[in-house]
Scaffold this motif. Sequence first.
Motif, PDB file in Angstrom:
ATOM      1  N   GLU A 184      -8.925   7.462   4.617  1.00  0.00           N
ATOM      2  CA  GLU A 184      -7.821   6.910   4.317  1.00  0.00           C
ATOM      3  C   GLU A 184      -7.915   6.678   5.967  1.00  0.00           C
ATOM      4  O   GLU A 184      -7.087   5.851   7.150  1.00  0.00           O
ATOM      5  N   LEU A 220      -6.301  -3.932   6.044  1.00  0.00           N
ATOM      6  CA  LEU A 220      -5.752  -2.438   5.655  1.00  0.00           C
ATOM      7  C   LEU A 220      -6.069  -2.783   4.003  1.00  0.00           C
ATOM      8  O   LEU A 220      -6.746  -2.326   3.582  1.00  0.00           O
ATOM      9  N   PRO A 221      -5.335  -3.327   3.083  1.00  0.00           N
ATOM     10  CA  PRO A 221      -5.499  -3.985   1.746  1.00  0.00           C
ATOM     11  C   PRO A 221      -7.014  -4.057   1.850  1.00  0.00           C
ATOM     12  O   PRO A 221      -8.215  -3.246   0.359  1.00  0.00           O
ATOM     13  N   TYR A 228      -8.037  12.874   2.422  1.00  0.00           N
ATOM     14  CA  TYR A 228      -7.598  11.721   3.134  1.00  0.00           C
ATOM     15  C   TYR A 228      -8.196  11.436   4.109  1.00  0.00           C
ATOM     16  O   TYR A 228      -8.142  10.755   4.914  1.00  0.00           O
ATOM     17  N   ARG A 270       2.654   0.554   2.891  1.00  0.00           N
ATOM     18  CA  ARG A 270       3.123  -0.525   4.163  1.00  0.00           C
ATOM     19  C   ARG A 270       3.470  -1.878   3.132  1.00  0.00           C
ATOM     20  O   ARG A 270       3.050  -1.964   2.235  1.00  0.00           O
ATOM     21  N   ILE A 305       1.019  -1.581   0.061  1.00  0.00           N
ATOM     22  CA  ILE A 305      -0.083  -0.232   0.003  1.00  0.00           C
ATOM     23  C   ILE A 305       0.614   0.809   0.272  1.00  0.00           C
ATOM     24  O   ILE A 305       2.052   1.024   0.649  1.00  0.00           O
ATOM     25  N   HIS A 309      -6.874  -5.353  -5.534  1.00  0.00           N
ATOM     26  CA  HIS A 309      -6.582  -4.509  -4.898  1.00  0.00           C
ATOM     27  C   HIS A 309      -4.701  -4.431  -5.788  1.00  0.00           C
ATOM     28  O   HIS A 309      -4.979  -3.053  -5.906  1.00  0.00           O
ATOM     29  N   GLU A 310      -4.402  -5.234  -5.927  1.00  0.00           N
ATOM     30  CA  GLU A 310      -2.812  -4.477  -6.795  1.00  0.00           C
ATOM     31  C   GLU A 310      -3.100  -3.661  -7.836  1.00  0.00           C
ATOM     32  O   GLU A 310      -1.980  -2.459  -8.237  1.00  0.00           O
ATOM     33  N   LEU A 332      -9.530  -0.336   2.091  1.00  0.00           N
ATOM     34  CA  LEU A 332      -8.766   0.418   1.186  1.00  0.00           C
ATOM     35  C   LEU A 332      -9.531   0.065  -0.048  1.00  0.00           C
ATOM     36  O   LEU A 332     -10.575   0.608  -0.657  1.00  0.00           O
ATOM     37  N   ALA A 338      -7.256   4.040   8.623  1.00  0.00           N
ATOM     38  CA  ALA A 338      -6.029   3.177   9.841  1.00  0.00           C
ATOM     39  C   ALA A 338      -6.824   3.492  11.100  1.00  0.00           C
ATOM     40  O   ALA A 338      -6.090   2.880  12.051  1.00  0.00           O
ATOM     41  N   LEU A 389       1.052  -1.589  16.484  1.00  0.00           N
ATOM     42  CA  LEU A 389      -0.562  -1.738  16.077  1.00  0.00           C
ATOM     43  C   LEU A 389      -0.722  -2.990  15.840  1.00  0.00           C
ATOM     44  O   LEU A 389       0.419  -3.335  15.275  1.00  0.00           O
ATOM     45  N   PRO A 390      -1.452  -4.179  15.598  1.00  0.00           N
ATOM     46  CA  PRO A 390      -1.453  -5.240  15.303  1.00  0.00           C
ATOM     47  C   PRO A 390      -1.127  -5.642  13.986  1.00  0.00           C
ATOM     48  O   PRO A 390      -1.998  -5.187  13.397  1.00  0.00           O
ATOM     49  N   GLU A 391      -0.352  -6.606  14.252  1.00  0.00           N
ATOM     50  CA  GLU A 391       0.042  -6.700  12.343  1.00  0.00           C
ATOM     51  C   GLU A 391      -1.520  -7.620  11.812  1.00  0.00           C
ATOM     52  O   GLU A 391      -1.384  -7.021  10.689  1.00  0.00           O
ATOM     53  N   ALA A 396      -6.842   5.428  -3.561  1.00  0.00           N
ATOM     54  CA  ALA A 396      -6.961   5.924  -2.727  1.00  0.00           C
ATOM     55  C   ALA A 396      -7.344   6.825  -3.682  1.00  0.00           C
ATOM     56  O   ALA A 396      -7.261   7.921  -3.923  1.00  0.00           O
ATOM     57  N   GLN A 443       6.733   0.969  12.063  1.00  0.00           N
ATOM     58  CA  GLN A 443       6.768  -0.311  12.973  1.00  0.00           C
ATOM     59  C   GLN A 443       6.998  -1.329  11.599  1.00  0.00           C
ATOM     60  O   GLN A 443       6.866  -1.672  10.603  1.00  0.00           O
ATOM     61  N   ILE A 452       0.380   5.321   0.068  1.00  0.00           N
ATOM     62  CA  ILE A 452      -0.674   6.411   0.247  1.00  0.00           C
ATOM     63  C   ILE A 452      -0.124   7.405   0.868  1.00  0.00           C
ATOM     64  O   ILE A 452       0.999   7.172   1.862  1.00  0.00           O
ATOM     65  N   VAL A 512      -3.501  -0.445  -3.801  1.00  0.00           N
ATOM     66  CA  VAL A 512      -4.421   0.816  -2.604  1.00  0.00           C
ATOM     67  C   VAL A 512      -4.247   2.024  -3.593  1.00  0.00           C
ATOM     68  O   VAL A 512      -5.050   2.989  -3.428  1.00  0.00           O
ATOM     69  N   LEU A 527      -3.701  -5.089  10.585  1.00  0.00           N
ATOM     70  CA  LEU A 527      -3.219  -4.071   9.822  1.00  0.00           C
ATOM     71  C   LEU A 527      -3.220  -4.892   7.979  1.00  0.00           C
ATOM     72  O   LEU A 527      -3.253  -4.371   7.021  1.00  0.00           O
ATOM     73  N   ASP A 528      -3.014  -5.777   9.063  1.00  0.00           N
ATOM     74  CA  ASP A 528      -3.057  -6.991   7.467  1.00  0.00           C
ATOM     75  C   ASP A 528      -4.601  -6.624   6.171  1.00  0.00           C
ATOM     76  O   ASP A 528      -5.138  -7.241   5.575  1.00  0.00           O
TER      77      ASP A 528
END
Lengths: 216, 218
Positions: free
Chosen positions: B77, B16-17, B74, A50, A43, B28-29, B20, B81, B8-10, B36, A66, A45, B32, B13-14
């Motif tokens: 976004e 996120l894609p 933004y 990420r 990611i 996705h690819e 978004l 997060a 932050l917990p992975e 945006a 992180q 943006i 992201v 965070l996983d």
Amino acid sequence: MERTLANGNVVLVAHQFNPAIIDKHWLIKHGIVTEDDILSGAINIPHLSRINTKDFRLTVFPEQLQFSPLNPNKCSQEQIRNMLGGIVERLPETPYTAAGINFLWHLTPDVTMQVFTRSLFYQKRKVHEFFDTLDGKYGAYFSRDIFGTRLKLDIKPIIIKKEEASTETLQCSFNYHKDLISEDKVTEILETIQVWEEAKKTSFQIIERLKEEGGI
Amino acid sequence: MSGITQSLPEKELDKLPTVLASIKNVTHEAGVSGAASFIHQDIDTLGPDLASIQRIADSAGQTNMALSIDCLRYWEEAANALHISIDWKRMSEQGSSTEVFRPTGRIGDLLDQKIDAIRDQYSFYNNVETEGFLRNNSDLVPILFEAIYRIRKYFGAAQLKLRYSEDPEGTGDNYLDLAITTDEPVDTALEKLEAFDRHWWLEAGKDESRLIIDIEIE
């Protein structure tokens, strides 16, 4: 009783990062990873970057970077020095303010969480007595200076949901925090990274003690 | 202390894609960054809409709309997060979602600004509970902003009220009631509500159980 190292990572705080510049191309260009190391799911943006690699995941918000090795159990200090240290050394102008090492352990007892946490933390004190009920559960907070950092340990019961199933576990969150106060922030960060192995070992020893003391 | 170095917990965070990408159903690819750019495009589209809200409000004598297009940029976004941080915070003993989470830093400041802007447009019935619910469900904030524009199309300068409500069956599925207060005849108001539902809310809110929009006849 099952114990799991659920996560281990290094967090850097700055005022502030520019997530837009730290992308996979930047990491490859600076020789921190190769193209083959990069996994899908990146990611990039304005407020967030990420990157997933076969060795680590890197997440950058404006306030925080992180760095999470995929396997914190096996990841060596040297690997972290090469990868995260490489990133930090190539961004020396970033106004870093703090560095921290985190380990998140989960202890899943064979007995109920009420019984387990009571055996660990219950004391004959007034506040505790208020929670002295059949459904009462307990936790703890500890802190002290060690390895040039401030270690904070938060222990509390949590519920982890995986699809339909829920597991109750005791979460032990270790945070080795270092405020960066010298002129040479990069060196200070590299010195903090150097305590990764010792910090991990210490957290493991504490978990073992909890296991022993909470064993029914 | 120079900032918090807890992570932050992975696991979160996983997500996120997916989060978004789901905003505009982009693959996705594509990546992201594709999502945006869609967000920015939406915000640019929203600009003239906000201007029209301003005109409607001006004509109704409400000059302080307090909606800044720049502030909205933004926002989604940041809200996503933030949502992840909140999910993490929710991972408490009972999986409770009633604890108010005060995020720090710029995202927290942004949320404060947005809640203040929401408060300029909506009356809060039960202030503390409503604000707490919004903080814990910050992804509702953009929806509430868009609802203003959509509602004004049909109901002009009607007063808008937000009320935090608890599920009477005690399932923990609590929600916000958005009441459009109008003095129009019941039949007219219901026709307008039906048109509002048909043209926007039935689609936009089809998976949204945390917000109920209805009319309140004065």
